[in-house]
Scaffold this active site. Structure first.
Site, mmCIF file in Angstrom:
data_model
loop_
_atom_site.group_PDB
_atom_site.id
_atom_site.type_symbol
_atom_site.label_atom_id
_atom_site.label_comp_id
_atom_site.label_asym_id
_atom_site.label_seq_id
_atom_site.Cartn_x
_atom_site.Cartn_y
_atom_site.Cartn_z
ATOM 1 N N SER A 107 0.860 -1.187 0.000
ATOM 2 C CA SER A 107 0.000 0.000 0.000
ATOM 3 C C SER A 107 0.895 1.235 0.000
ATOM 4 O O SER A 107 2.002 1.206 0.543
ATOM 5 C CB SER A 107 -0.855 0.003 1.261
ATOM 6 O OG SER A 107 -1.417 1.288 1.465
ATOM 7 N N SER A 108 0.385 2.327 -0.571
ATOM 8 C CA SER A 108 1.171 3.571 -0.543
ATOM 9 C C SER A 108 1.360 4.065 0.892
ATOM 10 O O SER A 108 2.290 4.818 1.170
ATOM 11 C CB SER A 108 0.504 4.660 -1.389
ATOM 12 O OG SER A 108 -0.775 4.981 -0.882
ATOM 13 N N CYS A 109 0.482 3.614 1.829
ATOM 14 C CA CYS A 109 0.583 4.114 3.207
ATOM 15 C C CYS A 109 1.701 3.442 3.988
ATOM 16 O O CYS A 109 1.923 3.765 5.151
ATOM 17 C CB CYS A 109 -0.739 3.953 3.938
ATOM 18 S SG CYS A 109 -1.110 2.257 4.391
ATOM 19 N N TYR A 136 -0.588 -1.429 10.688
ATOM 20 C CA TYR A 136 -0.931 -2.014 9.381
ATOM 21 C C TYR A 136 0.304 -2.026 8.482
ATOM 22 O O TYR A 136 0.614 -3.031 7.824
ATOM 23 C CB TYR A 136 -2.048 -1.176 8.752
ATOM 24 C CG TYR A 136 -2.446 -1.577 7.361
ATOM 25 C CD1 TYR A 136 -3.337 -2.621 7.151
ATOM 26 C CD2 TYR A 136 -1.954 -0.898 6.245
ATOM 27 C CE1 TYR A 136 -3.718 -2.984 5.859
ATOM 28 C CE2 TYR A 136 -2.330 -1.251 4.961
ATOM 29 C CZ TYR A 136 -3.213 -2.287 4.776
ATOM 30 O OH TYR A 136 -3.592 -2.655 3.511
ATOM 31 N N LYS A 140 2.302 -5.146 6.618
ATOM 32 C CA LYS A 140 2.443 -5.224 5.156
ATOM 33 C C LYS A 140 3.916 -5.287 4.735
ATOM 34 O O LYS A 140 4.279 -6.013 3.802
ATOM 35 C CB LYS A 140 1.752 -4.022 4.502
ATOM 36 C CG LYS A 140 0.231 -4.156 4.456
ATOM 37 C CD LYS A 140 -0.177 -5.226 3.457
ATOM 38 C CE LYS A 140 -1.662 -5.355 3.287
ATOM 39 N NZ LYS A 140 -2.020 -6.481 2.397
ATOM 40 N N HIS A 179 -12.994 4.437 4.233
ATOM 41 C CA HIS A 179 -12.002 5.383 3.749
ATOM 42 C C HIS A 179 -12.733 6.649 3.298
ATOM 43 O O HIS A 179 -13.955 6.714 3.320
ATOM 44 C CB HIS A 179 -11.195 4.773 2.601
ATOM 45 C CG HIS A 179 -10.202 3.754 3.055
ATOM 46 N ND1 HIS A 179 -10.491 2.405 3.101
ATOM 47 C CD2 HIS A 179 -8.934 3.874 3.508
ATOM 48 C CE1 HIS A 179 -9.427 1.754 3.560
ATOM 49 N NE2 HIS A 179 -8.475 2.621 3.815
#
Ligand code: GDP
Length: 313
Positions: A107-109, A136, A140, A179
């Protein structure tokens, strides 16, 4: 491209359901699917038994505990533990049962909070993470590292793809979990139907987000399944980002609502910006098809068919 069988883990979720639509539309008939009731991916024994029996050739791992900024802040223990459990089980069982190709989702996060923009793949692990979704992100990152370890140590074709923020049909419209796109679609719709003159938007409105329609992500995943064979992570973004304030304006225009915006500064902004540099993927020949306007309009049409659209007056 033909594969004997593809297990789509998490096929009822936002990403998994889009992956199933995309694979079927592209002629893949041989999909293996299991609901949460049929197979609890947090249960190691159950997952290993399932893989030993089914022996899928390909796995697309769209199973994860996910949520918006509030859910990540409220449930840090579940976000780190369940994601580690699910991915450890699915990745290790894939290795042990001889899966040929494995597609993992980052994920970009999970890039550093202050990574240079647009964020290139090399930025991973180069700085501190955004605190609102650190649990999270740590899970990941561990999943990516496990895929890369199997690739390095055993030559496995296990790839990891980094999507930007996603939205689309199948999104969660529950305010505690959603979201920003589904939350604001629902808030603006409610304001319009009830004739309210203001909408409460979390944070300052100034964070920027890159929003990719989930059908485009699913297409990128299929493209990379067929064409990408490196353990190096690869970004999959829309290519542009906008502020939350601009996003509400677009949603309000599509829904036809003129209510005033009130910004709730007691709610977190999260990371200021996470625009991906997706040039590696573009250079391989893939690009998204849906504009943000088209995508939001289509997601609003889908929302109107859910029970969340029924506003009690
Ligand atoms: P993030 O990308 O991990 O921060 O997750 P979100 O999609 O939940 O939030 C993105 C940004 O939208 C954050 O700055 C939020 O504060 C902001 N935002 C504004 N209104 C809302 C809302 O009603 N729900 C959510 N989830 N975010 C909102």
């Amino acid at each position: 491209m033909t594969y004997r069988s593809i297990f789509v883990a998490g096929h009822r979720g936002l990403v998994g359901s889009a992956v199933v639509r995309n694979l079927r539309a592209n002629g893949y008939a041989n999909l293996i699917l299991r609901s949460r009731d049929e197979l609890d991916l947090r249960n190691s024994q159950a997952v290993h038994d399932f893989f030993a029996l089914e022996k899928p050739e390909v796995v697309i791992d769209a199973a994860a505990r996910v949520g918006g900024i509030k859910a990540n802040v409220d449930f840090p223990a579940e976000f780190i533990l369940e994601n580690l459990q699910i991915q450890n089980n699915v990745i290790s069982a894939s290795f042990e049962s001889g899966v040929e190709k494995f597609v993992f989702l980052g994920s970009s996060c999970i890039y550093p909070k202050f990574a240079p923009q647009p964020i290139s793949e090399d930025a991973l692990l180069s700085g501190v993470l955004e605190s609102t979704n650190e649990p999270y992100a740590i899970a990941k990152i561990a999943g990516i590292k496990l895929c890369q370890a199997y690739a390095r140590e055993y030559g496995k074709n296990f790839i990891s793809i980094m999507p930007s923020n996603l939205y689309g049909p199948g999104d969660d419209f529950d305010f505690d979990k959603s979201h920003v796109v589904p939350a604001l679609i629902r808030k603006v719709h409610q304001a319009k139907v009830k004739g309210e003159d203001q909408i409460l938007v979390w944070g300052s409105g100034s964070p920027r987000r890159e929003l990719l329609h989930v059908d485009d992500l699913a297409d990128a995943l299929r493209f990379l399944l067929e064409n990408y064979h490196s353990p190096d992570i690869i970004n999959a973004g829309y290519g542009e980002d906008i502020t939350i304030r601009e996003l509400v304006a677009i949603i309000s225009e599509i829904i036809g609502c003129k209510a005033r915006l009130i910004f709730d500064h007691t709610k977190p902004d999260g990371t200021p910006r996470k625009l991906l540099d997706s040039s590696r993927l573009r250079n391989l020949g893939w690009r998204p098809r849906l504009t943000l306007h088209e995508g939001v309009r289509q997601t609003y049409d889908w929302f109107l068919r859910t029970s969340y659209a029924d506003v009690v007056l």
